[in-house]
Design a protein around this motif. Structure first.
Motif, PDB file in Angstrom:
ATOM      1  N   HIS B 511      24.383   9.829  46.231  1.00  0.00           N
ATOM      2  CA  HIS B 511      25.653   9.906  46.963  1.00  0.00           C
ATOM      3  C   HIS B 511      26.831   9.875  46.019  1.00  0.00           C
ATOM      4  O   HIS B 511      27.824  10.570  46.204  1.00  0.00           O
ATOM      5  CB  HIS B 511      25.753   8.762  47.963  1.00  0.00           C
ATOM      6  CG  HIS B 511      24.818   8.913  49.119  1.00  0.00           C
ATOM      7  ND1 HIS B 511      24.921   9.938  50.016  1.00  0.00           N
ATOM      8  CD2 HIS B 511      23.751   8.181  49.502  1.00  0.00           C
ATOM      9  CE1 HIS B 511      23.961   9.826  50.922  1.00  0.00           C
ATOM     10  NE2 HIS B 511      23.243   8.778  50.634  1.00  0.00           N
ATOM     11  N   LEU B 512      26.711   9.043  44.983  1.00  0.00           N
ATOM     12  CA  LEU B 512      27.807   8.933  44.020  1.00  0.00           C
ATOM     13  C   LEU B 512      28.071  10.266  43.349  1.00  0.00           C
ATOM     14  O   LEU B 512      29.212  10.734  43.271  1.00  0.00           O
ATOM     15  CB  LEU B 512      27.447   7.870  42.967  1.00  0.00           C
ATOM     16  CG  LEU B 512      28.414   7.713  41.798  1.00  0.00           C
ATOM     17  CD1 LEU B 512      29.755   7.243  42.287  1.00  0.00           C
ATOM     18  CD2 LEU B 512      27.855   6.732  40.785  1.00  0.00           C
ATOM     19  N   LEU B 513      26.994  10.891  42.883  1.00  0.00           N
ATOM     20  CA  LEU B 513      27.174  12.142  42.164  1.00  0.00           C
ATOM     21  C   LEU B 513      27.681  13.246  43.086  1.00  0.00           C
ATOM     22  O   LEU B 513      28.499  14.076  42.682  1.00  0.00           O
ATOM     23  CB  LEU B 513      25.859  12.561  41.494  1.00  0.00           C
ATOM     24  CG  LEU B 513      25.444  11.600  40.385  1.00  0.00           C
ATOM     25  CD1 LEU B 513      24.084  11.990  39.824  1.00  0.00           C
ATOM     26  CD2 LEU B 513      26.465  11.594  39.268  1.00  0.00           C
ATOM     27  N   THR B 514      27.202  13.236  44.337  1.00  0.00           N
ATOM     28  CA  THR B 514      27.735  14.210  45.290  1.00  0.00           C
ATOM     29  C   THR B 514      29.228  13.996  45.475  1.00  0.00           C
ATOM     30  O   THR B 514      30.008  14.952  45.488  1.00  0.00           O
ATOM     31  CB  THR B 514      27.033  14.071  46.656  1.00  0.00           C
ATOM     32  OG1 THR B 514      25.634  14.046  46.459  1.00  0.00           O
ATOM     33  CG2 THR B 514      27.398  15.212  47.569  1.00  0.00           C
ATOM     34  N   GLY B 515      29.607  12.720  45.594  1.00  0.00           N
ATOM     35  CA  GLY B 515      31.021  12.413  45.777  1.00  0.00           C
ATOM     36  C   GLY B 515      31.862  12.859  44.593  1.00  0.00           C
ATOM     37  O   GLY B 515      32.929  13.449  44.749  1.00  0.00           O
ATOM     38  N   ILE B 516      31.372  12.585  43.404  1.00  0.00           N
ATOM     39  CA  ILE B 516      32.132  12.967  42.213  1.00  0.00           C
ATOM     40  C   ILE B 516      32.241  14.480  42.132  1.00  0.00           C
ATOM     41  O   ILE B 516      33.285  15.031  41.778  1.00  0.00           O
ATOM     42  CB  ILE B 516      31.467  12.414  40.937  1.00  0.00           C
ATOM     43  CG1 ILE B 516      31.433  10.900  40.972  1.00  0.00           C
ATOM     44  CG2 ILE B 516      32.186  12.890  39.707  1.00  0.00           C
ATOM     45  CD1 ILE B 516      32.756  10.241  40.717  1.00  0.00           C
ATOM     46  N   GLU B 517      31.167  15.155  42.480  1.00  0.00           N
ATOM     47  CA  GLU B 517      31.229  16.618  42.473  1.00  0.00           C
ATOM     48  C   GLU B 517      32.276  17.114  43.455  1.00  0.00           C
ATOM     49  O   GLU B 517      33.011  18.066  43.176  1.00  0.00           O
ATOM     50  CB  GLU B 517      29.866  17.196  42.863  1.00  0.00           C
ATOM     51  CG  GLU B 517      28.973  17.467  41.696  1.00  0.00           C
ATOM     52  CD  GLU B 517      27.739  18.258  42.060  1.00  0.00           C
ATOM     53  OE1 GLU B 517      27.601  18.660  43.233  1.00  0.00           O
ATOM     54  OE2 GLU B 517      26.922  18.474  41.166  1.00  0.00           O
ATOM     55  N   ASP B 518      32.334  16.466  44.616  1.00  0.00           N
ATOM     56  CA  ASP B 518      33.334  16.872  45.601  1.00  0.00           C
ATOM     57  C   ASP B 518      34.734  16.626  45.080  1.00  0.00           C
ATOM     58  O   ASP B 518      35.631  17.429  45.293  1.00  0.00           O
ATOM     59  CB  ASP B 518      33.128  16.099  46.912  1.00  0.00           C
ATOM     60  CG  ASP B 518      31.872  16.544  47.630  1.00  0.00           C
ATOM     61  OD1 ASP B 518      31.289  15.723  48.363  1.00  0.00           O
ATOM     62  OD2 ASP B 518      31.493  17.714  47.444  1.00  0.00           O
ATOM     63  N   ILE B 519      34.903  15.517  44.388  1.00  0.00           N
ATOM     64  CA  ILE B 519      36.237  15.238  43.836  1.00  0.00           C
ATOM     65  C   ILE B 519      36.582  16.257  42.770  1.00  0.00           C
ATOM     66  O   ILE B 519      37.711  16.701  42.650  1.00  0.00           O
ATOM     67  CB  ILE B 519      36.292  13.806  43.282  1.00  0.00           C
ATOM     68  CG1 ILE B 519      36.172  12.814  44.430  1.00  0.00           C
ATOM     69  CG2 ILE B 519      37.579  13.574  42.517  1.00  0.00           C
ATOM     70  CD1 ILE B 519      36.230  11.377  44.018  1.00  0.00           C
ATOM     71  N   CYS B 520      35.580  16.633  41.975  1.00  0.00           N
ATOM     72  CA  CYS B 520      35.817  17.636  40.942  1.00  0.00           C
ATOM     73  C   CYS B 520      36.076  18.994  41.527  1.00  0.00           C
ATOM     74  O   CYS B 520      36.663  19.850  40.892  1.00  0.00           O
ATOM     75  CB  CYS B 520      34.579  17.756  40.055  1.00  0.00           C
ATOM     76  SG  CYS B 520      34.706  16.785  38.600  1.00  0.00           S
ATOM     77  N   GLY B 521      35.595  19.197  42.708  1.00  0.00           N
ATOM     78  CA  GLY B 521      35.946  20.403  43.424  1.00  0.00           C
ATOM     79  C   GLY B 521      34.995  21.570  43.278  1.00  0.00           C
ATOM     80  O   GLY B 521      35.272  22.645  43.774  1.00  0.00           O
ATOM     81  N   HIS B 522      33.885  21.397  42.610  1.00  0.00           N
ATOM     82  CA  HIS B 522      32.997  22.557  42.583  1.00  0.00           C
ATOM     83  C   HIS B 522      31.648  22.211  43.218  1.00  0.00           C
ATOM     84  O   HIS B 522      31.191  21.081  43.184  1.00  0.00           O
ATOM     85  CB  HIS B 522      32.808  23.100  41.168  1.00  0.00           C
ATOM     86  CG  HIS B 522      32.118  22.145  40.257  1.00  0.00           C
ATOM     87  ND1 HIS B 522      30.768  22.001  40.211  1.00  0.00           N
ATOM     88  CD2 HIS B 522      32.602  21.308  39.329  1.00  0.00           C
ATOM     89  CE1 HIS B 522      30.461  21.109  39.297  1.00  0.00           C
ATOM     90  NE2 HIS B 522      31.553  20.680  38.747  1.00  0.00           N
ATOM     91  N   HIS B 527      25.736  18.875  45.640  1.00  0.00           N
ATOM     92  CA  HIS B 527      26.383  19.228  46.906  1.00  0.00           C
ATOM     93  C   HIS B 527      25.403  19.926  47.824  1.00  0.00           C
ATOM     94  O   HIS B 527      25.271  19.591  48.996  1.00  0.00           O
ATOM     95  CB  HIS B 527      27.584  20.119  46.598  1.00  0.00           C
ATOM     96  CG  HIS B 527      28.296  20.578  47.819  1.00  0.00           C
ATOM     97  ND1 HIS B 527      29.371  19.896  48.353  1.00  0.00           N
ATOM     98  CD2 HIS B 527      28.097  21.632  48.626  1.00  0.00           C
ATOM     99  CE1 HIS B 527      29.795  20.518  49.420  1.00  0.00           C
ATOM    100  NE2 HIS B 527      29.042  21.586  49.615  1.00  0.00           N
TER     101      HIS B 527
END
Lengths: 220, 784
Positions: B511-522, B527
């Motif tokens: 979940h953390l990595l998905t969240g960070i990816e979402d924040i990074c925007g790609h 995802h």
């Protein structure tokens, strides 16, 4: 064109040294930062909360909290920010860089510690250096928060079992009256030894400079 | 139908001859005895064995035959008998290897089995019999290969596979194509430039060489499994080589059919090449699709099997086999179909089926795949002896060398490209192991065997070369890979069992990595994985999983699985006996629960002053419940304890769990742990039969706390004065059975009326629920 490039490189040189990102990666992240902040200098929690994709994430609050946590800035401060600038944003992101082929064993160790520290900080909300049972329970509850009623009931049992496991692994011989205060960072490292954080906790940072694909656009 | 494969005039001939001798003796004996009974005794010997008839006629008068009291009719049972004999031989060999102490650690099993096959083949040849064509392609592809692949597919570790699927596909597809063309092309060139004598090599056509190249270049899953199983390398390398060996089947199928088709014609155009590529996509994706469809069917079927648990494993096997056969029918990749079927159905089927079925499936698959593997290697040995061989030094040696070279170049080249896209790069050591682990096996041989002798003049030479390459890779590479792994200090597989903490943090990380990816925007890897998971949870699980479990989050499912496993382990180790643990721990829940300052200590120690009526009531309850406990205990043995919980279905267990949780809330939550007063049999028994929650709190890893409870024999508790027990327990301080006053906030009962509640607690302690939902009619906790 040439002059502005070297200027931007110089601007980013400092950041590159601190965080280890490449110029391309920093540029891309800066663009994203500006997107999130609405071209402001800083972003606040609301900016991050407004990201639609994050809505489905059960641990959304903790993730956003981590960005504003002073402990993740590696400057021995505690507390939290109200708003963060690009440098702080980048610092937090740097925890998610993967190891490269050139990373030595030592560097890997440091990297692993750093990433584990990040995770630890996410759990240790009151910053007393240990993850108490309450904090751990809360963490598991959040994790299961999108799973409805079944999630909530199971959360306590799971957290208790997990805590018991940590205690038994790290302090095997406790008298019945002893009290296990909480998971310290060393114990945390010990139980997550098997996961090899440095190989798991990373995302892909874009290297490609997307501006060159947009012809004719003027960029900063 | 097996008559075709196991030649009746082959292996089995020696046995009927002996049988015949026996028959002759018997009939002669019978002839001198009064012929029995009925005028028209049925002619039992009903086959075309002319000797039999002749002998029977001699010893008998014209009108009726002697009733054969003992008859030997070998042909009747010949085929199954021979099959069983082979399987028995294979299994005995396997047994034998492990009895010889040092052998299995030096030489991998596959080598030993091939040697055995060689010996058996040699013996048969010496006996003058014709060696049966055991490695017949149909037998191999339809019977011997599927169990191994299904076993691999069903237990495929999905997470590492999916994380590396890009790399695996690159190696499987591009690597195999590269190998095929490199080996085939260079072999043709070498054959053409043969000096001096116009050897037969000149006549090989290019297409034949390419066909040979495509047969020999496929890494074999059976051989890889056999060898890699014994070296225990880390998960990444294992999944890379193994995944490659599975996925290259599609490539092999396409290339093989392509070249066989066009070898007849003699030319291949660009159009054909293009069609080949399309064909590859159809074969690969079609195979996966067929497998997935059958997998979903199987999962759906398993949703309704709650009343017929016995045939649950059957569905898994039959659906999978049908997926394989259906794919083979359309010339799609059967292996990929099997893998897809197993991988797709597994999470849903496992959520639906009973625990026993799960065990059954696991053991049947392991058993079949083990026997298959053994048989394959033995047959390889036998087939080697059989031939037909045509040894050609140049061809064979060049083949071997080219295979090695092609593999190394392929792996190195591909890794260079792949590393640009991978986050965790492959090191040189990794590349070496991947290259060295490219073993060839029986699939190559069977494919070669399928070639038509008329169409391919050099079939014999091909077969010889294939066998040589197989031998080389299995013997040389197979034997040396283990010491090399040690020498290069390649990371080994981690043996530690998955702990609840690791599982929590794996999910957390996801979940953390998905969240960070979402924040990074790609939209990265995480995802899409997250999207797939949500889709799965929302729609698919509801269809395919029965009842309540469809909503169960993964973490909780894992936790329950762990609890069950532990409970089983606990029971199987004799109940109260010391649990195997590397680091015996004395930690229990009481060490973790936050302590509240105890109220006046004096009051705690005092005996409860109960009104007379209350005491009588308590005594009555105690007696009746202890009796019940005793009855239950008497009917327990290690085996029945396990029997019940898992047949009721999981939802029942969940309900009982709920009740247990409530019970626990009312009780003081001190879970049973060590240092129990050994001199209180009632307590011992009660604790033996204590609630499952107690057991579930124990950690899974090796450091399971020691439970030093003696499995007391069910003595009659009548003589035990229960109140005395209380007194004794009270006086023994700091034992596991400590009765602390109730805690406030953690959901336990409120102090209330100090005396009676404390008493109640003691009661509950004594009478804690006997066994994990063993008693069906005990629906509520027996609280007074």
């Amino acid at each position: 064109m040439g002059a502005s490039q070297t200027r931007s490189e110089h601007k980013y040189q400092d950041l590159m040294d601190k965080t280890g990102f490449s110029v391309e990666q920093i540029k891309n992240l800066h663009k994203r930062f500006e997107q999130l902040s609405g071209n402001e200098e800083t972003i606040s929690r609301e900016n991050l909360e407004n990201i639609p994709a994050l809505a489905n994430n059960p641990i959304r609050r903790q993730i956003i909290g981590a960005f504003f946590d002073k402990r993740n800035q590696h400057q021995n401060e505690v507390g939290s920010f109200e708003e963060i600038g690009f440098e702080q944003f980048l610092m937090v992101m740097s925890h998610f860089r993967p190891p490269t082929l050139k990373t030595t064993e030592e560097e890997r160790e440091t990297m692993r510690k750093e990433k584990l520290r990040f995770l630890f900080n996410m759990h240790d909300t009151d910053n007393d250096g240990t993850i108490t049972l309450e904090e751990y329970r809360k963490a598991v509850e959040e994790l299961l928060s999108k799973s409805g009623a079944i999630g909530q009931e199971g959360a306590k049992a799971i957290a208790d079992a997990a805590m018991l496991e940590v205690a038994s692994t790290n302090v095997p011989h406790m008298a019945p009256d002893d009290f296990y205060e909480g998971i310290t960072f060393e114990h945390f490292e010990q139980i997550l030894k098997g996961l090899e954080m440095e190989s798991r906790m990373h995302i892909r940072f874009l290297d490609v400079d997307t501006t060159t694909m947009r012809c004719g656009r003027s960029t900063s | 139908t097996f008559h075709k494969y196991l030649d009746p005039s082959g292996f089995g001939k020696s046995l009927p001859e002996q049988g015949l001798l026996l028959l002759v003796v018997l009939v002669l004996l019978e002839g001198s005895v009064l012929p029995l009974g009925a005028a028209s005794s049925p002619d039992v010997s009903h086959q075309d064995d002319s000797h039999n008839h002749k002998v029977a006629d001699h010893g008998v008068n014209a009108t009726k035959k002697v009733f054969p009291v003992l008859d030997v009719d070998y042909h009747h049972i010949q085929t199954p008998f021979e099959i069983s004999l082979w399987v028995l031989l294979a299994s005995l060999m396997k047994l034998g290897f492990h009895l010889i102490p040092r052998l299995s650690s030096i030489v991998p099993e596959s080598c030993l089995l091939i040697v055995v096959g060689l010996l058996v083949g040699g013996l048969i040849k010496l006996a003058g019999e014709q060696v049966p064509p055991v490695l017949d392609s149909r037998l191999f592809f339809l019977c011997l290969l599927p169990p191994i692949i299904l076993d691999a597919g069903y237990f495929l570790p999905i997470r590492p596979f999916m994380e590396n699927v890009g790399t695996i596909l690159m190696f499987a597809v591009v690597g195999t194509v590269w190998n095929a063309f490199f080996v085939g092309g260079l072999l043709y060139a070498v054959c053409q430039i043969q000096p001096a004598n116009p050897s037969s090599l000149h006549s090989i056509e290019l297409l034949h060489c390419l066909l040979f190249g495509s047969i020999i270049s496929a890494v074999d899953p059976v051989a890889v499994l056999a060898v890699f199983e014994e070296i225990h390398i880390n998960e990444l390398l294992h999944i890379l080589v193994f995944g490659e060996s599975l996925l290259n089947d599609a490539v092999t199928v396409v290339l093989y059919h392509l070249f066989v088709e066009y070898a007849g014609v003699g030319t291949v155009t660009v159009m054909d090449g293009f069609l080949g590529v399309i064909s590859f996509l159809v074969v690969a994706l079609g195979g996966v699709l067929v497998g997935a469809i059958y997998g979903i069917l199987a999962a759906f079927t398993s949703r309704f099997t709650s009343h017929t648990r016995v045939i649950e494993p059957l569905f898994v096997f039959v659906y999978s086999y049908m997926a394989y056969l259906s794919a083979e029918m359309f010339h799609l990749s059967g292996i990929m179909a099997l893998i897809a079927c197993g991988a797709v159905m597994r999470p849903y089927v496992e959520a639906n089926i009973s625990h026993k079925s799960h065990t059954t499936i696991k053991y049947f698959l392991k058993m079949w795949s083990s026997v298959s593997e053994t048989l394959i290697f033995i047959f390889l040995g036998v087939a080697t002896v059989d031939g037909p061989h045509s040894w050609n030094w140049t061809f064979v040696t060049v083949t071997v060398i080219l295979c090695l070279v092609a593999r190394v170049i392929g792996v190195v080249g591909l890794t260079y490209i792949i590393n640009k896209f991978r986050i965790v790069k492959l090191t040189t050591k990794d590349q070496f192991i991947v290259a060295y682990g490219g073993l060839r096996g029986a699939i190559a041989f069977s494919l070669g065997f399928l070639l038509d002798q008329n169409q391919f003049a050099h079939r014999k030479m091909f077969l010889t070369a294939i066998i040589t390459v197989i031998f080389f890779t299995v013997f040389v590479q197979g034997m040396t890979i283990k010491p090399l792994v040690e020498l290069l200090a390649v990371k080994k597989k981690q043996e530690a069992k998955r702990s609840i903490n690791e599982e929590i943090h794996t999910q957390f990380l996801d979940h953390l990595l998905t969240g960070i990816e979402d924040i990074c925007g790609h939209y990265g890897h995480h995802h899409w994985k997250d999207k797939l998971n949500r889709f799965n949870k929302k729609y698919v699980k509801k269809c395919l999983i029965a009842g309540e479990r469809s909503k169960e989050p993964q973490l909780i499912a894992f936790y329950h699985k762990m609890e069950m496993k532990q409970a089983i382990e606990l029971v199987e180790s004799g109940g109260g006996v010391k649990l195997p643990s590397a680091v015996p721990s004395t930690v229990s829940m009481q060490n973790i629960q936050p302590k509240k300052p105890p109220p006046a200590k004096a009051a705690e120690r005092a005996l409860p002053q109960l009104p007379k009526g209350r005491e009588e009531e308590i005594r009555k309850i105690l007696r009746s419940n202890l009796q019940r406990t005793r009855q239950r205990l008497r009917s327990y043995n290690r085996h029945t304890l396990v029997a019940d919980p898992y047949e009721d279905g999981f939802s029942d267990l969940l309900i009982k769990k709920q009740k247990m949780i409530e019970l626990e809330k009312k009780m003081n939550n001190y879970l049973t742990v060590p240092a129990a007063p050994p001199d209180s049999p009632t307590m011992c028994r009660a604790r033996l039969a204590s609630d499952p929650q107690a057991y579930s709190m124990k950690p899974v890893s090796d450091s399971v706390p020691v439970i030093q409870v003696d499995l007391a024999s069910p003595q009659s508790p009548d003589s035990v004065n229960v109140m005395d027990e209380f007194r004794r327990a009270n006086q023994e301080e700091d034992q596991g059975l400590m009765m602390k006053p109730p805690q406030g906030s953690s959901g336990s009962n409120k102090p209330g009326e100090a005396d009676t509640t404390r008493d109640q607690q003691r009661l509950m302690r004594c009478l804690s629920d006997p066994g994990p939902s063993a008693d069906e009619d005990e629906d509520e906790p027996f609280l007074p």
